[in-house]
Scaffold this active site. Structure first.
Site, PDB file in Angstrom:
ATOM      1  N   GLY A   1     -18.192  -5.073   8.570  1.00 45.94           N
ATOM      2  CA  GLY A   1     -18.308  -5.849   7.321  1.00 45.94           C
ATOM      3  C   GLY A   1     -18.241  -7.332   7.610  1.00 45.94           C
ATOM      4  O   GLY A   1     -17.744  -8.122   6.802  1.00 45.94           O
ATOM      5  N   ALA A   2     -18.788  -7.711   8.769  1.00 45.06           N
ATOM      6  CA  ALA A   2     -18.581  -9.080   9.280  1.00 45.06           C
ATOM      7  C   ALA A   2     -19.255 -10.148   8.427  1.00 45.06           C
ATOM      8  O   ALA A   2     -18.877 -11.319   8.492  1.00 45.06           O
ATOM      9  CB  ALA A   2     -19.065  -9.160  10.723  1.00 45.06           C
TER      10      ALA A   2
ATOM     11  N   GLY B   1     -19.198 -10.095   5.191  1.00 41.37           N
ATOM     12  CA  GLY B   1     -18.527 -10.106   3.885  1.00 41.37           C
ATOM     13  C   GLY B   1     -17.560 -11.271   3.773  1.00 41.37           C
ATOM     14  O   GLY B   1     -17.443 -12.122   4.660  1.00 41.37           O
TER      15      GLY B   1
ATOM     16  N   GLN C   1     -17.392   6.000  11.676  1.00 46.20           N
ATOM     17  CA  GLN C   1     -16.835   4.933  12.516  1.00 46.20           C
ATOM     18  C   GLN C   1     -15.744   5.481  13.442  1.00 46.20           C
ATOM     19  O   GLN C   1     -15.633   5.055  14.591  1.00 46.20           O
ATOM     20  CB  GLN C   1     -16.332   3.778  11.648  1.00 46.20           C
ATOM     21  CG  GLN C   1     -17.529   3.093  10.973  1.00 46.20           C
ATOM     22  CD  GLN C   1     -17.217   1.803  10.267  1.00 46.20           C
ATOM     23  OE1 GLN C   1     -16.068   1.384  10.190  1.00 46.20           O
ATOM     24  NE2 GLN C   1     -18.242   1.164   9.735  1.00 46.20           N
TER      25      GLN C   1
ATOM     26  N   VAL D   1      -8.596  -2.360   7.334  1.00 48.57           N
ATOM     27  CA  VAL D   1      -8.368  -3.285   6.216  1.00 48.57           C
ATOM     28  C   VAL D   1      -9.051  -2.744   4.954  1.00 48.57           C
ATOM     29  O   VAL D   1      -8.522  -2.850   3.851  1.00 48.57           O
ATOM     30  CB  VAL D   1      -8.915  -4.691   6.569  1.00 48.57           C
ATOM     31  CG1 VAL D   1      -8.814  -5.647   5.385  1.00 48.57           C
ATOM     32  CG2 VAL D   1      -8.173  -5.264   7.785  1.00 48.57           C
TER      33      VAL D   1
ATOM     34  N   ASN E   1     -10.331  -0.799   1.834  1.00 49.65           N
ATOM     35  CA  ASN E   1      -9.506   0.011   0.921  1.00 49.65           C
ATOM     36  C   ASN E   1     -10.129   1.343   0.511  1.00 49.65           C
ATOM     37  O   ASN E   1     -11.343   1.445   0.456  1.00 49.65           O
ATOM     38  CB  ASN E   1      -9.223  -0.803  -0.347  1.00 49.65           C
ATOM     39  CG  ASN E   1      -8.074  -1.755  -0.133  1.00 49.65           C
ATOM     40  OD1 ASN E   1      -7.090  -1.405   0.507  1.00 49.65           O
ATOM     41  ND2 ASN E   1      -8.191  -2.961  -0.678  1.00 49.65           N
TER      42      ASN E   1
ATOM     43  N   ASP F   1       0.723  -7.569   1.971  1.00 43.51           N
ATOM     44  CA  ASP F   1       1.819  -7.320   1.022  1.00 43.51           C
ATOM     45  C   ASP F   1       3.128  -7.905   1.577  1.00 43.51           C
ATOM     46  O   ASP F   1       3.942  -8.464   0.840  1.00 43.51           O
ATOM     47  CB  ASP F   1       1.978  -5.811   0.800  1.00 43.51           C
ATOM     48  CG  ASP F   1       0.646  -5.155   0.486  1.00 43.51           C
ATOM     49  OD1 ASP F   1       0.132  -5.361  -0.613  1.00 43.51           O
ATOM     50  OD2 ASP F   1       0.099  -4.468   1.379  1.00 43.51           O
TER      51      ASP F   1
ATOM     52  N   ARG G   1       3.061 -11.507   1.068  1.00 37.47           N
ATOM     53  CA  ARG G   1       3.272 -11.791  -0.359  1.00 37.47           C
ATOM     54  C   ARG G   1       4.767 -11.699  -0.696  1.00 37.47           C
ATOM     55  O   ARG G   1       5.289 -12.496  -1.481  1.00 37.47           O
ATOM     56  CB  ARG G   1       2.484 -10.790  -1.206  1.00 37.47           C
ATOM     57  CG  ARG G   1       0.982 -11.055  -1.163  1.00 37.47           C
ATOM     58  CD  ARG G   1       0.181  -9.901  -1.747  1.00 37.47           C
ATOM     59  NE  ARG G   1      -1.234 -10.253  -1.839  1.00 37.47           N
ATOM     60  CZ  ARG G   1      -2.210  -9.384  -2.028  1.00 37.47           C
ATOM     61  NH1 ARG G   1      -1.933  -8.095  -2.160  1.00 37.47           N
ATOM     62  NH2 ARG G   1      -3.469  -9.785  -2.097  1.00 37.47           N
TER      63      ARG G   1
ATOM     64  N   HIS H   1      -0.639   0.887   0.513  1.00 35.47           N
ATOM     65  CA  HIS H   1      -1.176  -0.402   0.066  1.00 35.47           C
ATOM     66  C   HIS H   1      -1.825  -0.168  -1.306  1.00 35.47           C
ATOM     67  O   HIS H   1      -3.046  -0.078  -1.440  1.00 35.47           O
ATOM     68  CB  HIS H   1      -2.194  -0.941   1.073  1.00 35.47           C
ATOM     69  CG  HIS H   1      -2.868  -2.202   0.612  1.00 35.47           C
ATOM     70  ND1 HIS H   1      -2.191  -3.364   0.344  1.00 35.47           N
ATOM     71  CD2 HIS H   1      -4.181  -2.476   0.335  1.00 35.47           C
ATOM     72  CE1 HIS H   1      -3.037  -4.295  -0.062  1.00 35.47           C
ATOM     73  NE2 HIS H   1      -4.245  -3.773  -0.086  1.00 35.47           N
TER      74      HIS H   1
HETATM   75  P1  NAD Z   1     -17.225  -7.817   0.754  1.00 37.45           P
HETATM   76  O1  NAD Z   1     -18.006  -6.967  -0.188  1.00 37.45           O
HETATM   77  O2  NAD Z   1     -17.279  -9.288   0.628  1.00 37.45           O
HETATM   78  O3  NAD Z   1     -17.650  -7.471   2.241  1.00 37.45           O
HETATM   79  C1  NAD Z   1     -17.706  -6.173   2.703  1.00 37.45           C
HETATM   80  C2  NAD Z   1     -18.786  -6.107   3.728  1.00 37.45           C
HETATM   81  O4  NAD Z   1     -18.776  -4.798   4.273  1.00 37.45           O
HETATM   82  C3  NAD Z   1     -20.191  -6.341   3.141  1.00 37.45           C
HETATM   83  O5  NAD Z   1     -20.823  -7.391   3.857  1.00 37.45           O
HETATM   84  C4  NAD Z   1     -20.891  -5.012   3.331  1.00 37.45           C
HETATM   85  O6  NAD Z   1     -22.270  -5.150   3.618  1.00 37.45           O
HETATM   86  C5  NAD Z   1     -20.121  -4.440   4.519  1.00 37.45           C
HETATM   87  N1  NAD Z   1     -20.191  -2.993   4.655  1.00 37.45           N
HETATM   88  C6  NAD Z   1     -20.238  -2.053   3.697  1.00 37.45           C
HETATM   89  N2  NAD Z   1     -20.327  -0.831   4.243  1.00 37.45           N
HETATM   90  C7  NAD Z   1     -20.321  -1.007   5.581  1.00 37.45           C
HETATM   91  C8  NAD Z   1     -20.405  -0.117   6.670  1.00 37.45           C
HETATM   92  N3  NAD Z   1     -20.548   1.192   6.510  1.00 37.45           N
HETATM   93  N4  NAD Z   1     -20.378  -0.648   7.922  1.00 37.45           N
HETATM   94  C9  NAD Z   1     -20.249  -1.971   8.104  1.00 37.45           C
HETATM   95  N5  NAD Z   1     -20.193  -2.856   7.096  1.00 37.45           N
HETATM   96  C10 NAD Z   1     -20.221  -2.383   5.859  1.00 37.45           C
HETATM   97  O7  NAD Z   1     -15.718  -7.292   0.719  1.00 37.45           O
HETATM   98  P2  NAD Z   1     -14.411  -8.003   1.282  1.00 37.45           P
HETATM   99  O8  NAD Z   1     -13.848  -8.867   0.224  1.00 37.45           O
HETATM  100  O9  NAD Z   1     -14.695  -8.591   2.621  1.00 37.45           O
HETATM  101  O10 NAD Z   1     -13.430  -6.741   1.406  1.00 37.45           O
HETATM  102  C11 NAD Z   1     -13.666  -5.722   2.339  1.00 37.45           C
HETATM  103  C12 NAD Z   1     -12.683  -4.596   2.142  1.00 37.45           C
HETATM  104  O11 NAD Z   1     -11.352  -5.036   2.441  1.00 37.45           O
HETATM  105  C13 NAD Z   1     -12.628  -4.040   0.722  1.00 37.45           C
HETATM  106  O12 NAD Z   1     -12.500  -2.615   0.765  1.00 37.45           O
HETATM  107  C14 NAD Z   1     -11.352  -4.648   0.167  1.00 37.45           C
HETATM  108  O13 NAD Z   1     -10.815  -3.903  -0.907  1.00 37.45           O
HETATM  109  C15 NAD Z   1     -10.474  -4.599   1.389  1.00 37.45           C
HETATM  110  N6  NAD Z   1      -9.280  -5.452   1.372  1.00 37.45           N
HETATM  111  C16 NAD Z   1      -8.128  -4.940   1.890  1.00 37.45           C
HETATM  112  C17 NAD Z   1      -6.990  -5.704   1.918  1.00 37.45           C
HETATM  113  C18 NAD Z   1      -5.706  -5.158   2.461  1.00 37.45           C
HETATM  114  O14 NAD Z   1      -4.665  -5.820   2.279  1.00 37.45           O
HETATM  115  N7  NAD Z   1      -5.669  -4.031   3.141  1.00 37.45           N
HETATM  116  C19 NAD Z   1      -7.025  -7.012   1.425  1.00 37.45           C
HETATM  117  C20 NAD Z   1      -8.213  -7.507   0.903  1.00 37.45           C
HETATM  118  C21 NAD Z   1      -9.357  -6.717   0.880  1.00 37.45           C
HETATM  119  C1  LMR Z   2      -5.455  -7.022  -1.973  1.00 33.72           C
HETATM  120  O1  LMR Z   2      -4.333  -6.523  -1.921  1.00 33.72           O
HETATM  121  O2  LMR Z   2      -5.643  -8.204  -2.311  1.00 33.72           O
HETATM  122  C2  LMR Z   2      -6.638  -6.196  -1.578  1.00 33.72           C
HETATM  123  O3  LMR Z   2      -6.271  -4.884  -1.277  1.00 33.72           O
HETATM  124  C3  LMR Z   2      -7.755  -6.256  -2.555  1.00 33.72           C
HETATM  125  C4  LMR Z   2      -7.437  -5.477  -3.805  1.00 33.72           C
HETATM  126  O4  LMR Z   2      -8.257  -4.656  -4.196  1.00 33.72           O
HETATM  127  O5  LMR Z   2      -6.380  -5.711  -4.385  1.00 33.72           O
END
Ligand code: NAD
Ligand code: LMR
Length: 328
Positions: free
Chosen positions: A11-12, A14, A112, A129, A131, A159, A162, A187
């Site tokens: 998801g690089a 994103g 993956q 990372v 979700n 978290d 935070r 999470h």
């Molecule tokens: P985003 O939509 O900006 O970017 C995600 C990217 O992933 C996109 O560029 C998309 O094309 C790519 N993608 C989708 N499917 C893919 C696959 N099969 N292989 C490779 N790439 C793929 O989203 P974001 O804001 O960067 O968030 C990414 C994820 O991280 C979301 O699921 C979000 O909920 C999660 N997140 C988790 C935490 C945490 O604390 N664990 C915090 C923030 C966001």
């Molecule tokens: C967060 O905690 O900010 C991320 O998991 C994004 C979300 O969906 O809340």
């Protein structure tokens, strides 16, 4: 200078990727003596955007960066990886819970996991990372059965950070004076942000804050719901703070947790604290800096904490049921 570390980032292109890549290339995980090669994975429609990100990486002329691979093939992205940051997946929007993403995002972590097992280094560390990260990590781990389970972790560092910020704000001190909160469980909004072992300026946080009602109420709910509050405010989910937390998490693994401190990480339960074995549950962990972690043992819950912990563990067990068909 040592051998370059290969860091795969999915998801690089994103939001999180955009904040994460330059900081990895600047040496924020492995330090200023270790070159890095970034191996970026995207889906085909995002390869154009990824090319633009790679052009910007070139234009940064990072001294430690030894190459940027851009691909839609997981086997190319994970080839010989030392660290894989699995970010790529759909974020939730307004009005959604993270678990609503489970059936859409879960399958990503099947292929993956398989690709990681096939081509990554056998000691690769995999940090999820995307979700819902605990259960996506469980899926990846199950689909890479030849890789050690202890190589997998999911991110609750955001978290944890935070919780540090909330405790610091309430005590009117800088967050660097706060140590050892714990995020237990998932999470999600059932997580238990625990202040009972935290210290502020070396004293118990509860003594410094002196307001148990706030700790049991607003402190917990603010940390639990912070992701949602950011989505409400920004219209997009957290990205800068998420990338920052991913760096903190990986740095703990590869550089260690400071003496006397722990962090929070979702790791495969070994039965510690009565959590059923095999689910990815957030615990307090210490890290030596060689990629390993140890769950901090023998902390005692009061009745309030025990009830909160049970709720979040039960949610993880329910999520495992929901994705049973994706677990080998
Ligand atoms: P985003 O939509 O900006 O970017 C995600 C990217 O992933 C996109 O560029 C998309 O094309 C790519 N993608 C989708 N499917 C893919 C696959 N099969 N292989 C490779 N790439 C793929 O989203 P974001 O804001 O960067 O968030 C990414 C994820 O991280 C979301 O699921 C979000 O909920 C999660 N997140 C988790 C935490 C945490 O604390 N664990 C915090 C923030 C966001
Ligand atoms: C967060 O905690 O900010 C991320 O998991 C994004 C979300 O969906 O809340």
């Amino acid at each position: 200078m040592s051998e370059p570390k290969r860091v795969a980032v999915t998801g690089a292109a994103g939001q999180i990727g955009y904040s994460l890549l330059p900081r990895i290339a600047a040496g924020e995980i492995f330090g200023p003596e270790t070159p890095v090669i970034l191996q970026c994975l995207e889906i085909p429609p995002a390869l154009g955007a990824l090319k633009g990100v790679a052009m910007e990486m070139d234009d940064c002329a990072f001294p430690l960066l030894r190459g940027v691979v851009c691909t839609d093939d997981p086997k190319e992205a994970f080839k010989d990886a030392d660290l894989a940051l699995l970010v790529g997946s759909k974020p939730r929007g307004k009005g959604m819970e993270r678990a609503d993403l489970i059936r859409e995002n879960g399958p990503i972590f099947v292929s993956q996991g398989q690709a990681l097992q096939a081509v990554a280094k056998s000691d690769v560390r995999v940090v999820v990372v995307g979700n819902p990260c605990n259960t996506n990590c469980l899926i990846a781990m199950h689909n890479a059965p030849e890789l050690p389970k202890r190589n997998f972790s999911a991110m609750t560092q955001l978290d944890h950070n935070r919780a540090l910020a909330q405790l610091a704000g309430r005590a009117k001190v800088h967050s660097s004076h706060v140590r050892n909160p714990i995020i237990w469980g998932n999470h999600s909004n059932t997580q238990f942000p625990d202040w009972n072992f935290a210290t502020i300026g070396g004293k118990p946080a509860q003594e410094v804050i002196g307001d148990v009602e706030w700790l049991r109420g607003d402190f917990i709910s603010t940390v639990q719901e912070r992701g949602k509050a950011i989505i409400e405010a920004r219209g997009l989910s957290s990205a800068m703070s998420a990338a920052n937390a991913a760096l903190d998490h990986a740095r703990c693994l590869f550089k260690g947790t400071p003496e006397g401190s722990w962090t929070s990480m979702a790791v495969c339960s070994d039965g510690s604290y009565g959590v059923p074995e095999g689910i990815m549950c957030s615990f307090p962990v210490t890290c030596r800096g060689d990629g390993s972690y140890e769950i901090v043992q023998d902390l005692k819950f009061d009745d309030f904490g025990k009830a909160k912990f049970e709720i979040t563990v039960n949610e993880l067990l329910g999520e495992r049921e929901t994705v049973a068909d994706l677990l080998k």
